[in-house]
Write an enzyme that holds these catalytic residues in place. Structure first.
Site, PDB file in Angstrom:
ATOM      1  N   ASP A 274      -8.256  -8.649  -3.314  1.00  0.00           N
ATOM      2  CA  ASP A 274      -7.134  -7.735  -3.447  1.00  0.00           C
ATOM      3  C   ASP A 274      -6.234  -7.730  -2.212  1.00  0.00           C
ATOM      4  O   ASP A 274      -5.082  -7.307  -2.278  1.00  0.00           O
ATOM      5  CB  ASP A 274      -7.656  -6.317  -3.708  1.00  0.00           C
ATOM      6  CG  ASP A 274      -6.545  -5.346  -4.064  1.00  0.00           C
ATOM      7  OD1 ASP A 274      -5.789  -5.631  -5.013  1.00  0.00           O
ATOM      8  OD2 ASP A 274      -6.408  -4.310  -3.393  1.00  0.00           O
TER       9      ASP A 274
ATOM     10  N   MET B 194      -2.329   1.038  -6.245  1.00  0.00           N
ATOM     11  CA  MET B 194      -0.884   0.899  -6.085  1.00  0.00           C
ATOM     12  C   MET B 194      -0.485  -0.319  -5.270  1.00  0.00           C
ATOM     13  O   MET B 194       0.707  -0.581  -5.098  1.00  0.00           O
ATOM     14  CB  MET B 194      -0.329   2.158  -5.403  1.00  0.00           C
ATOM     15  CG  MET B 194      -0.483   3.428  -6.217  1.00  0.00           C
ATOM     16  SD  MET B 194       0.421   3.355  -7.791  1.00  0.00           S
ATOM     17  CE  MET B 194       2.092   3.179  -7.204  1.00  0.00           C
ATOM     18  N   ARG B 195      -1.476  -1.071  -4.762  1.00  0.00           N
ATOM     19  CA  ARG B 195      -1.113  -2.220  -3.937  1.00  0.00           C
ATOM     20  C   ARG B 195      -0.312  -3.249  -4.736  1.00  0.00           C
ATOM     21  O   ARG B 195       0.584  -3.898  -4.207  1.00  0.00           O
ATOM     22  CB  ARG B 195      -2.360  -2.854  -3.331  1.00  0.00           C
ATOM     23  CG  ARG B 195      -2.038  -4.017  -2.402  1.00  0.00           C
ATOM     24  CD  ARG B 195      -3.253  -4.544  -1.669  1.00  0.00           C
ATOM     25  NE  ARG B 195      -3.649  -3.657  -0.597  1.00  0.00           N
ATOM     26  CZ  ARG B 195      -4.791  -2.992  -0.566  1.00  0.00           C
ATOM     27  NH1 ARG B 195      -5.653  -3.122  -1.569  1.00  0.00           N
ATOM     28  NH2 ARG B 195      -5.087  -2.200   0.432  1.00  0.00           N
ATOM     29  N   ALA B 196      -0.626  -3.402  -6.019  1.00  0.00           N
ATOM     30  CA  ALA B 196       0.106  -4.369  -6.842  1.00  0.00           C
ATOM     31  C   ALA B 196       1.581  -4.023  -6.917  1.00  0.00           C
ATOM     32  O   ALA B 196       2.442  -4.914  -6.852  1.00  0.00           O
ATOM     33  CB  ALA B 196      -0.501  -4.423  -8.237  1.00  0.00           C
TER      34      ALA B 196
END
Length: 713
Positions: A203, A284-286
């Site tokens: 990730d 929320m990293r995407a």
């Protein structure tokens, strides 16, 4: 771009623009060069696809870096790190310009090499605490490249995760307390056949690209032609491509300068949120990575604001690896669904909570896959301005994807079967085990695997010295310090306090007069560390008719898949031997790729007689060969059977079991029915191992966990 050192970098490595094809990979690297906030690139692909070549060529294209002269931590004179160990850097410090660095982290690197450590020589000779920086300091404001990142030891992965998340490296060890900035572009390459990456590190990579070798003979011939020319005269080859390299470097520098002026409208931001929510990514990293990549793509093509095409290109690279739910899932993205989502979100500026409009049922995923611009600029060509533009081996990011129908069922999924007609329905009974002369070959059936679950802890007894992992206790180069010893050879992991204690009583007789400590070679002590190792887990699975006839093979496959998942989490190598009919087969040679094991297991047919002795002999031969290849990795034999042997005699089984000397073994007892013969328990006793009932393989409550931990210790 200035000449001099940067030109030398060009001549050391194969030029970036000379790489044939790989449009998506070039685009992903360029987006990160424009905006380091994109979060790095993970390059997945088979061996021999120029992964390492193109990454090493990237450094020559990065804009040069202005640093404080003499600072080992590459501080920016305009904004120096106030806590830099070489600081403080005041206004009077001079500045210098150097090329961006590419720091390579070897798979077998030590913790000291990555984060730095106490300068032992100065500590012992001058009596001062001096810090010797590691690769994280060297990579600051540059590129940190990890080849075969999926094979990186877990303790290094943990340190890398902390630095990537915080942009700072903290060192608290060996009487050293240091903090320094560590912001870098993380690039990793991996071959999925050798095992997958831990989800936490996966990730952290902003973008991912799947690369495969081209099947076009013309393109393959051009690859060989250019490579031969480079090997014949690297300098002349670099000069031949110098103009293209300078043009691409200038375009990257212009895009980086233009990045701050690119706008991200609210409508585009809603499209990003809609796409990420609809594809079900975690966290929320995407969304953030997709936004940064879209901004970089807009700057790359010369735009002033983010458009749907920019979002599409960003999502193709940022989302596939974030959709995985477990190690057996194949990363991928339905581009037709992506196009449909972007179209719907543009038509409906207020999407519903599921990411679709209020009146529609979501994208149907039908029709041909969408094709958008490949990110190569306004003219639609690749980032190098020539050659294949992404429509080659990677085909717009699609490429060949691993199979998704792993159970042998059709696209409709599992079907309800009438009793006695399902995939696990029994065939002809085995009877008394006598062979049937000239009879038909036993029918092959493929049972669907049951659900996976968390299995109880299974470890190899004793203390090993194998590869770092998470299964059994071992003496390793990392982990907690359990003691010290006199080094047998070269000192690799000094135990400072033990060395000082050994030298302290002799300072007067050695004539010490100054602040420095007089240390003799005999005083040196090295740390003894205890951690966990990964093992070779060899599965020996009974695929005979006796398993299928009792409707057990689905549960057995689910159990073995659960054990495979456990092996993935514990960083083991796995192998799979099956026996049925007249012999045994090595279905999966020992490998770090548990995904390959899952594919082979799910497609495993069942039926026929039970040659248990032949299976044991085949497993013993596999372990013998692996012991020669990797003597430090301890094996763990997992036999999955009901203990019946309808081919061969009991004496054959006894002789085959005697082959497993000094091998930890666990027998998963699959026997069922009101009358149980205890054959699997007897087999476990012959192997000197433990028998575990199939239904008790799942991890239990706290009491069971404490009992297993005590047994493992």
């Amino acid at each position: 771009m200035p000449d001099g050192p940067q030109t030398a970098v060009n001549r050391l490595h194969y030029p970036f623009t000379a790489v044939v094809g790989l449009g998506n990979l070039k685009l992903a690297l360029i987006l990160n060069a424009i905006s380091p906030r994109t979060g790095g690139v993970l390059i997945r692909g088979e061996k021999g696809t120029a992964k390492s070549t193109i990454v090493r060529a990237l450094a020559a294209l990065l804009p040069p870096v202005t640093v404080v002269t003499g600072c080992r931590f590459s501080c920016d004179p305009a904004d120096p790190d106030p806590e830099c160990p070489d600081g403080p850097h005041g206004a009077g410090h001079s500045a210098s310009v150097r090329p961006a660095r590419l720091a390579e982290l070897p798979v077998g690197a030590s913790e000291d090499r990555l984060i730095g450590s106490l300068d032992l020589e100065r500590a012992l000779t001058e009596g001062v605490k001096a810090f010797d920086p590691g690769l994280l300091a060297a990579a600051h404001r540059g590129v940190l490249y990890v080849d075969e990142v999926n094979l990186l030891h877990d303790h290094l992965v943990d340190l890398l995760l902390d630095a990537a998340a915080l942009g700072t490296c903290y060192v608290e060890r060996d009487a050293v307390s240091v903090r320094h900035a560590a912001r870098f572009l993380l690039v990793g390459t991996m071959n999925p056949e050798e095992g997958e990456l831990r989800p936490q590190l996966l990730d952290r990579f902003g973008l991912t690209v799947e690369v495969v070798a081209s099947r076009d003979p013309v393109e393959r011939a051009e690859v060989v032609r250019r490579r031969l020319a480079f090997e014949d005269d690297p300098g002349a080859f670099a000069i031949r491509w110098a103009d293209e390299e300078r043009a691409l470097a200038a375009r990257i520098a212009d895009a980086r300068a233009r990045l701050r002026q690119v706008a991200l409208p609210d409508a585009a931001l809603r499209q990003i949120a809609t796409v990420c929510a609809a594809f079900g990514v975690d966290g929320m990293r995407a969304d953030l990575i997709t936004a940064h990549a879209a901004l970089a793509h807009a700057a790359w093509r010369g735009g002033t604001e983010v458009t749907a095409d920019d979002i599409r290109e960003a999502a193709r690279l940022a989302l596939p690896h974030r959709r995985r739910r477990d190690p057996f899932d194949a990363p991928g993205l339905d581009e037709a669904e992506l196009d449909d989502l972007l179209k719907r979100s543009a038509e409906d500026p207020d999407p519903g909570p599921d990411g679709h409009g209020p009146d529609d049922g979501g994208p149907d995923g039908g029709g041909p896959e969408g094709r958008g611009p490949d990110g190569g600029g306004p003219d639609g060509r690749g980032p190098d301005g020539g050659g294949p533009d992404g429509g080659g081996p990677e085909g717009g990011g699609r490429g060949p994807e691993p199979e998704t129908l792993l159970d042998g069922q059709d696209a409709g999924g599992p079907r309800a079967e009438a009793p006695g007609t399902g995939p696990e329905s029994p065939g002809p009974p085995e009877g008394d085990g006598r062979p049937v002369a000239n009879g038909p070959a036993p029918a092959q059936r493929t049972a669907q695997a049951g659900e996976t679950y968390r299995v109880r802890p299974i470890t190899v007894p004793g203390l090993g010295t194998g590869s770092p992992g998470r299964r059994s206790r071992a003496r390793t180069s990392y982990g907690r310090v359990s003691g010290s010893r006199v080094p047998a050879g070269r000192l690799t992991s000094p135990h400072l306090s033990a060395t000082l204690r050994a030298a302290a009583p002799y300072q007067r007789e050695r004539g010490r007069t100054g602040p420095g400590l007089i240390v003799r070679p005999g005083d040196l002590r090295e740390a003894v560390r205890e951690g966990r190792e990964g093992n070779l887990v060899l599965f020996l699975v009974d695929a005979s008719g006796s398993m299928a006839a009792r409707q057990r093979m689905g549960a057995v496959k689910g159990a073995v898949l659960s054990l495979l998942l456990d092996a993935y989490q514990r960083r083991d190598k796995v192998g799979l031997v099956t026996f049925r009919g007249s012999g045994a087969e090595l279905v999966l040679p020992p490998t770090s790729s548990v995904e390959a094991g899952a594919v082979r297991l799910r497609a495993l047919p069942t039926g026929g007689r039970t040659p248990l002795a032949e299976g044991l002999r085949r497993a013993a031969e596999v372990l013998r060969v692996e012991r020669l290849r990797d003597p430090a990795r301890r094996p763990l034999l997992v036999v999955v059977t009901d203990g019946r042997a309808t081919s061969g005699t009991d004496a054959d089984v006894h002789r085959a079991a005697a082959l497993f000397t000094h091998v930890a073994a666990v027998v998963v007892d699959c026997e069922s029915g009101p009358v149980r013969l205890g054959l699997a328990v007897r087999l476990a006793a012959r192997l000197g191992g433990e028998a575990v009932r199939l239904e008790r393989l799942a991890a239990g409550g706290l009491h069971d966990l404490v009992r297993e931990r005590r047994k493992a210790a």
